[in-house]
Design an enzyme around this catalytic site. Structure first.
Site, PDB file in Angstrom:
ATOM      1  N   HIS A  56       5.982  23.494  -1.259  1.00 56.25           N
ATOM      2  CA  HIS A  56       5.831  22.387  -0.564  1.00 56.25           C
ATOM      3  C   HIS A  56       4.724  21.328  -0.141  1.00 56.25           C
ATOM      4  O   HIS A  56       4.646  22.612   0.467  1.00 56.25           O
ATOM      5  CB  HIS A  56       7.051  22.240   0.010  1.00 56.25           C
ATOM      6  CG  HIS A  56       8.719  22.157  -1.082  1.00 56.25           C
ATOM      7  ND1 HIS A  56       9.998  21.835  -0.098  1.00 56.25           N
ATOM      8  CD2 HIS A  56       9.140  23.282  -1.875  1.00 56.25           C
ATOM      9  CE1 HIS A  56      10.759  22.538  -0.738  1.00 56.25           C
ATOM     10  NE2 HIS A  56      10.801  23.348  -1.665  1.00 56.25           N
ATOM     11  N   GLU A  58       4.955  19.773   2.444  1.00 58.75           N
ATOM     12  CA  GLU A  58       4.838  19.545   4.200  1.00 58.75           C
ATOM     13  C   GLU A  58       4.624  21.215   4.728  1.00 58.75           C
ATOM     14  O   GLU A  58       4.161  21.647   5.263  1.00 58.75           O
ATOM     15  CB  GLU A  58       6.742  19.513   4.528  1.00 58.75           C
ATOM     16  CG  GLU A  58       7.195  18.342   3.558  1.00 58.75           C
ATOM     17  CD  GLU A  58       7.698  18.246   2.787  1.00 58.75           C
ATOM     18  OE1 GLU A  58       8.893  17.294   3.185  1.00 58.75           O
ATOM     19  OE2 GLU A  58       7.783  19.157   1.916  1.00 58.75           O
ATOM     20  N   CYS A  86      13.902  19.124   2.727  1.00 58.33           N
ATOM     21  CA  CYS A  86      14.443  19.545   2.310  1.00 58.33           C
ATOM     22  C   CYS A  86      14.945  20.447   3.317  1.00 58.33           C
ATOM     23  O   CYS A  86      14.050  20.507   4.464  1.00 58.33           O
ATOM     24  CB  CYS A  86      14.411  20.468   1.076  1.00 58.33           C
ATOM     25  SG  CYS A  86      13.054  21.574   1.729  1.00 58.33           S
ATOM     26  N   CYS A  89      12.035  22.816   4.950  1.00 56.90           N
ATOM     27  CA  CYS A  89      11.302  21.480   5.717  1.00 56.90           C
ATOM     28  C   CYS A  89      11.235  21.470   7.043  1.00 56.90           C
ATOM     29  O   CYS A  89      10.829  21.509   7.970  1.00 56.90           O
ATOM     30  CB  CYS A  89      10.265  21.178   4.148  1.00 56.90           C
ATOM     31  SG  CYS A  89       9.612  21.600   3.040  1.00 56.90           S
TER      32      CYS A  89
END
Length: 160
Positions: A56, A58, A86, A89
């Site tokens: 991801h 992040e 999410c 993260c």
């Protein structure tokens, strides 16, 4: 520049990271980590490209920032992300002791700042919660981030 202008400026850069993901036909989410006004971490979604569920935006930005600071504690770092994080993260942000998060669009499928679960939101007095709290600024350039996401998913639907 005041904080609102700075947030908008850095979110524009996070949006550029999201466009990199879109160019790879990845869900267009971008993130940057900022320390003392300097960008020390960047990332965009690469789950498909890397065949990695943890790839991801992040996570890349946090990891790069930690490497640059040579410390897993990201004190005085602000993370800018085009989409509400999410649970994975959000958990990484808490683990990193991130003091501030700024994000664009809410994520109604996986959001961990109240859209689905409330990992980042403070809990009522007396309820158990994480010992580290992150200051969250929501909705910066949300319309632009949502438009990019909707355009991406519309393109995918039209291909099928």
């Amino acid at each position: 520049m005041d904080q609102h202008e700075l947030d908008h400026h850095f979110m524009q850069i996070a949006m550029a990271e999201a466009r990199k993901a879109a160019a790879l036909e990845e869900v267009p989410v971008g993130a940057i980590a900022v320390y003392n006004g300097d960008i020390i971490g960047r990332g965009y979604n690469r789950k498909e490209s890397d065949t990695d569920p943890t790839a991801h935006a992040e996570m890349f930005a946090l990891k790069e920032a930690a490497q640059k600071l040579e410390n897993w504690r990201l004190l005085d770092v602000t993370l800018y992300c085009t989409l509400e994080p999410c649970p994975m993260c959000a958990g990484a942000m808490i683990q990193a002791r991130l003091p501030r998060l700024v994000y664009g669009a809410a994520d109604t499928k996986f959001g961990a700042d109240g859209s689905i679960v409330s990992i980042l939101e403070p809990r009522p007095e007396g309820e158990r919660q994480f010992n580290h709290k992150i200051e969250v600024t929501r909705g910066v350039m949300a319309d632009e981030a949502l438009e990019m996401l909707q355009g991406f998913f519309k393109m995918l639907r039209e291909r099928k």
